[in-house]
Design a protein around this motif. Structure first.
Motif, PDB file in Angstrom:
ATOM      1  N   GLU A  10      70.206  31.458  44.252  1.00 17.35           N
ATOM      2  CA  GLU A  10      69.313  31.445  43.083  1.00 17.35           C
ATOM      3  C   GLU A  10      67.955  32.324  43.237  1.00 17.35           C
ATOM      4  OE1 GLU A  10      69.605  29.765  40.524  1.00 17.35           O
ATOM      5  OE2 GLU A  10      71.262  27.940  41.014  1.00 17.35           O
ATOM      6  N   GLU A  11      68.181  33.300  43.626  1.00 18.60           N
ATOM      7  CA  GLU A  11      67.158  34.147  43.808  1.00 18.60           C
ATOM      8  C   GLU A  11      66.579  34.567  42.409  1.00 18.60           C
ATOM      9  OE1 GLU A  11      68.287  37.788  45.865  1.00 18.60           O
ATOM     10  OE2 GLU A  11      69.485  38.342  44.297  1.00 18.60           O
ATOM     11  N   GLN A  12      67.330  34.523  41.406  1.00 20.27           N
ATOM     12  CA  GLN A  12      66.852  35.094  40.060  1.00 20.27           C
ATOM     13  C   GLN A  12      65.944  33.802  39.384  1.00 20.27           C
ATOM     14  OE1 GLN A  12      66.931  38.271  38.628  1.00 20.27           O
ATOM     15  NE2 GLN A  12      67.966  38.722  40.729  1.00 20.27           N
ATOM     16  N   LEU A  13      66.460  32.783  39.593  1.00 18.69           N
ATOM     17  CA  LEU A  13      65.835  31.397  38.800  1.00 18.69           C
ATOM     18  C   LEU A  13      64.744  30.608  39.709  1.00 18.69           C
ATOM     19  CD1 LEU A  13      68.775  30.505  36.666  1.00 18.69           C
ATOM     20  CD2 LEU A  13      66.686  31.772  35.879  1.00 18.69           C
ATOM     21  N   LEU A  14      64.934  30.788  40.915  1.00 22.84           N
ATOM     22  CA  LEU A  14      64.161  29.861  41.756  1.00 22.84           C
ATOM     23  C   LEU A  14      62.844  30.080  41.736  1.00 22.84           C
ATOM     24  CD1 LEU A  14      64.038  27.727  44.117  1.00 22.84           C
ATOM     25  CD2 LEU A  14      64.536  29.299  45.701  1.00 22.84           C
ATOM     26  N   PRO A  15      62.375  31.283  41.687  1.00 23.69           N
ATOM     27  CA  PRO A  15      60.745  31.515  41.484  1.00 23.69           C
ATOM     28  C   PRO A  15      60.432  30.708  40.431  1.00 23.69           C
ATOM     29  CG  PRO A  15      61.911  33.607  42.038  1.00 23.69           C
ATOM     30  CD  PRO A  15      62.968  32.485  41.904  1.00 23.69           C
ATOM     31  N   GLY A 123      65.670  11.494  33.687  1.00 20.92           N
ATOM     32  CA  GLY A 123      65.147  12.104  32.456  1.00 20.92           C
ATOM     33  C   GLY A 123      66.210  12.807  31.954  1.00 20.92           C
ATOM     34  N   ILE A 124      65.863  13.565  30.922  1.00 24.53           N
ATOM     35  CA  ILE A 124      66.584  14.173  29.925  1.00 24.53           C
ATOM     36  C   ILE A 124      66.542  15.774  30.430  1.00 24.53           C
ATOM     37  CG2 ILE A 124      66.851  12.499  28.436  1.00 24.53           C
ATOM     38  CD1 ILE A 124      65.139  14.443  26.675  1.00 24.53           C
ATOM     39  N   VAL A 125      67.497  16.692  29.869  1.00 21.79           N
ATOM     40  CA  VAL A 125      67.263  18.298  30.022  1.00 21.79           C
ATOM     41  C   VAL A 125      67.514  18.696  28.687  1.00 21.79           C
ATOM     42  CG1 VAL A 125      68.294  18.133  32.471  1.00 21.79           C
ATOM     43  CG2 VAL A 125      69.822  18.412  30.297  1.00 21.79           C
ATOM     44  N   ASP A 126      66.745  19.814  28.549  1.00 22.68           N
ATOM     45  CA  ASP A 126      66.797  21.034  27.358  1.00 22.68           C
ATOM     46  C   ASP A 126      67.370  22.234  28.063  1.00 22.68           C
ATOM     47  OD1 ASP A 126      67.347  21.756  24.946  1.00 22.68           O
ATOM     48  OD2 ASP A 126      65.270  21.652  24.463  1.00 22.68           O
ATOM     49  N   VAL A 127      67.882  23.075  27.123  1.00 23.14           N
ATOM     50  CA  VAL A 127      68.623  24.211  27.706  1.00 23.14           C
ATOM     51  C   VAL A 127      67.439  25.354  27.283  1.00 23.14           C
ATOM     52  CG1 VAL A 127      70.583  26.043  27.493  1.00 23.14           C
ATOM     53  CG2 VAL A 127      70.700  23.392  27.559  1.00 23.14           C
ATOM     54  N   HIS A 128      67.306  26.311  28.366  1.00 17.30           N
ATOM     55  CA  HIS A 128      66.186  27.426  28.333  1.00 17.30           C
ATOM     56  C   HIS A 128      66.918  28.417  27.237  1.00 17.30           C
ATOM     57  CE1 HIS A 128      64.472  31.158  29.680  1.00 17.30           C
ATOM     58  NE2 HIS A 128      63.355  30.492  29.623  1.00 17.30           N
ATOM     59  N   ASP A 129      68.126  28.860  27.454  1.00 19.47           N
ATOM     60  CA  ASP A 129      68.734  30.056  26.679  1.00 19.47           C
ATOM     61  C   ASP A 129      70.196  29.756  26.621  1.00 19.47           C
ATOM     62  OD1 ASP A 129      69.476  32.560  26.228  1.00 19.47           O
ATOM     63  OD2 ASP A 129      68.859  33.627  27.773  1.00 19.47           O
ATOM     64  N   PHE A 130      70.679  30.030  25.395  1.00 15.62           N
ATOM     65  CA  PHE A 130      71.997  29.669  24.917  1.00 15.62           C
ATOM     66  C   PHE A 130      72.856  31.287  24.874  1.00 15.62           C
ATOM     67  CE2 PHE A 130      70.356  25.874  23.467  1.00 15.62           C
ATOM     68  CZ  PHE A 130      71.292  24.891  24.018  1.00 15.62           C
ATOM     69  N   THR A 206      66.702  23.425  31.698  1.00 13.66           N
ATOM     70  CA  THR A 206      67.582  23.957  32.751  1.00 13.66           C
ATOM     71  C   THR A 206      68.004  25.160  32.091  1.00 13.66           C
ATOM     72  OG1 THR A 206      69.454  23.414  34.288  1.00 13.66           O
ATOM     73  CG2 THR A 206      69.903  22.646  31.894  1.00 13.66           C
ATOM     74  N   SER A 207      68.895  26.057  32.877  1.00 11.43           N
ATOM     75  CA  SER A 207      69.568  27.284  32.557  1.00 11.43           C
ATOM     76  C   SER A 207      70.683  26.992  31.658  1.00 11.43           C
ATOM     77  CB  SER A 207      69.922  28.307  33.619  1.00 11.43           C
ATOM     78  OG  SER A 207      71.200  27.459  34.398  1.00 11.43           O
ATOM     79  N   HIS A 216      82.690  20.951  37.452  1.00  9.61           N
ATOM     80  CA  HIS A 216      82.484  19.769  36.525  1.00  9.61           C
ATOM     81  C   HIS A 216      81.295  19.262  36.092  1.00  9.61           C
ATOM     82  CE1 HIS A 216      86.949  20.400  36.699  1.00  9.61           C
ATOM     83  NE2 HIS A 216      86.964  19.667  38.060  1.00  9.61           N
ATOM     84  N   GLY A 217      80.311  19.965  36.531  1.00 10.24           N
ATOM     85  CA  GLY A 217      78.750  19.672  36.258  1.00 10.24           C
ATOM     86  C   GLY A 217      78.390  20.050  34.797  1.00 10.24           C
ATOM     87  N   PHE A 218      76.953  20.151  34.823  1.00  8.60           N
ATOM     88  CA  PHE A 218      76.220  20.352  33.444  1.00  8.60           C
ATOM     89  C   PHE A 218      76.793  21.711  32.807  1.00  8.60           C
ATOM     90  CE2 PHE A 218      72.817  21.918  30.633  1.00  8.60           C
ATOM     91  CZ  PHE A 218      72.740  20.851  29.780  1.00  8.60           C
ATOM     92  N   ALA A 219      76.915  22.724  33.432  1.00  9.10           N
ATOM     93  CA  ALA A 219      77.355  23.983  32.834  1.00  9.10           C
ATOM     94  C   ALA A 219      78.605  23.808  32.346  1.00  9.10           C
ATOM     95  CB  ALA A 219      77.180  25.102  33.865  1.00  9.10           C
ATOM     96  N   ASP A 220      79.260  23.133  32.919  1.00 13.38           N
ATOM     97  CA  ASP A 220      80.911  23.023  32.225  1.00 13.38           C
ATOM     98  C   ASP A 220      80.900  22.293  30.998  1.00 13.38           C
ATOM     99  OD1 ASP A 220      81.980  24.453  34.280  1.00 13.38           O
ATOM    100  OD2 ASP A 220      82.926  22.984  35.268  1.00 13.38           O
ATOM    101  N   ALA A 221      80.226  20.995  31.153  1.00 16.13           N
ATOM    102  CA  ALA A 221      79.751  20.446  29.785  1.00 16.13           C
ATOM    103  C   ALA A 221      79.109  21.224  28.485  1.00 16.13           C
ATOM    104  CB  ALA A 221      78.931  19.268  30.239  1.00 16.13           C
ATOM    105  N   LEU A 222      78.369  21.830  29.008  1.00 17.27           N
ATOM    106  CA  LEU A 222      77.548  23.022  27.885  1.00 17.27           C
ATOM    107  C   LEU A 222      78.938  23.895  27.421  1.00 17.27           C
ATOM    108  CD1 LEU A 222      74.908  23.314  26.431  1.00 17.27           C
ATOM    109  CD2 LEU A 222      74.344  25.044  28.345  1.00 17.27           C
ATOM    110  N   ALA A 223      79.420  24.399  28.518  1.00 20.00           N
ATOM    111  CA  ALA A 223      80.557  25.430  28.007  1.00 20.00           C
ATOM    112  C   ALA A 223      81.565  24.879  27.132  1.00 20.00           C
ATOM    113  CB  ALA A 223      81.023  26.278  29.296  1.00 20.00           C
ATOM    114  N   ALA A 224      81.802  23.582  27.334  1.00 24.33           N
ATOM    115  CA  ALA A 224      82.833  22.981  26.247  1.00 24.33           C
ATOM    116  C   ALA A 224      82.723  23.178  25.096  1.00 24.33           C
ATOM    117  CB  ALA A 224      83.133  21.668  27.121  1.00 24.33           C
ATOM    118  N   HIS A 225      81.513  23.265  24.569  1.00 24.86           N
ATOM    119  CA  HIS A 225      80.834  23.236  23.305  1.00 24.86           C
ATOM    120  C   HIS A 225      81.510  24.629  22.620  1.00 24.86           C
ATOM    121  CE1 HIS A 225      78.665  19.432  23.232  1.00 24.86           C
ATOM    122  NE2 HIS A 225      77.929  20.001  24.135  1.00 24.86           N
TER     123      HIS A 225
END
Length: 230
Positions: A10-15, A123-130, A206-207, A216-225
């Protein structure tokens, strides 16, 4: 209060994540201690070095080769408790992910809910960049991401979950599983009779990456759209 963050390459997003956490820490009461534990899990980039540079002496960075997010979160919790000088009932675990950005009031909002009687908060999440997705995905995600009129919601994200350490321990802690570890812990907290609060006022960004770290995490759920009709 301890912020627990698993990270893999996560060197790109961790900072961005750690700087937002450091800002949130400054809003805590002056007599309230806080800590940050980053677990670099099978990272082959500069994740560990970047975490150490940003945190300095204000947190801890540990490495593991587990390759399982539940195990990485559990390790972060163990390290946080080892570093905490009081009883577990006086420690709150604020969990997020390395690709997330938390708001300045994220920790104080959890502290407020804890003082009002919550043993755990979701809590909830929103997405930084689609940008990795088709044009309709942002609208579809927000249209289908349910939040009730009173601010309650059905979502559970390891990226935005807080729990008092003694409740966490009584519920059995994070399970050594590679996905849905957040739902698993949330369910066991309910089963052990702990007071849970789901509050949409707690939001992290979140990203929007299409390929995530956990299967099968959030990224997969988002990608399914992407496969749904626009």
């Amino acid at each position: 209060m301890a912020v627990l963050i698993p990270a893999r390459n996560e060197e790109q997003l961790l900072p961005r994540c750690l700087r937002s956490v450091q800002i949130a820490r400054t809003s805590l009461p002056s007599d309230f201690t806080s800590d940050v534990v980053v677990v670099s899990d099978r990272s082959s980039d500069r994740t560990r070095e970047i975490a150490e540079e940003i945190l300095g002496h204000s947190g801890a960075v540990v490495c593991t080769s587990a390759g399982v997010v539940g195990m990485a979160r559990a390790l972060a919790a163990r390290v946080a408790l080892q570093r905490f000088s009081g009883l577990a009932a006086g420690c709150w675990f604020a969990n997020t992910d390395a690709d997330c950005e938390v708001p300045p009031t994220w920790l104080t909002d959890q502290l407020r809910l804890a003082r009002d009687g919550a043993d755990a908060v979701a809590g909830i999440v929103d997405v930084h960049d689609f940008s990795e997705h088709r044009a309709h995905v942002a609208l579809r995600f927000r249209d289908t991401y349910c939040v009730n009129a009173d601010g309650t919601h059905p979502h559970v994200h390891g990226a935005n979950l807080g729990v008092r350490a003694d409740a966490y321990l009584r519920a059995g802690g994070w399970a050594a599983i590679a996905t849905a570890e957040d739902h698993d812990l949330w369910g066991r907290l309910h089963g052990s009779g702990h007071a849970r609060v789901s509050d949409a006022a707690l939001q992290v960004i979140t990203s929007g990456r299409r390929v995530g770290r956990a299967p099968h995490g959030f990224a997969d759920a988002l990608a399914a759209h992407n496969g749904c009709a626009a």
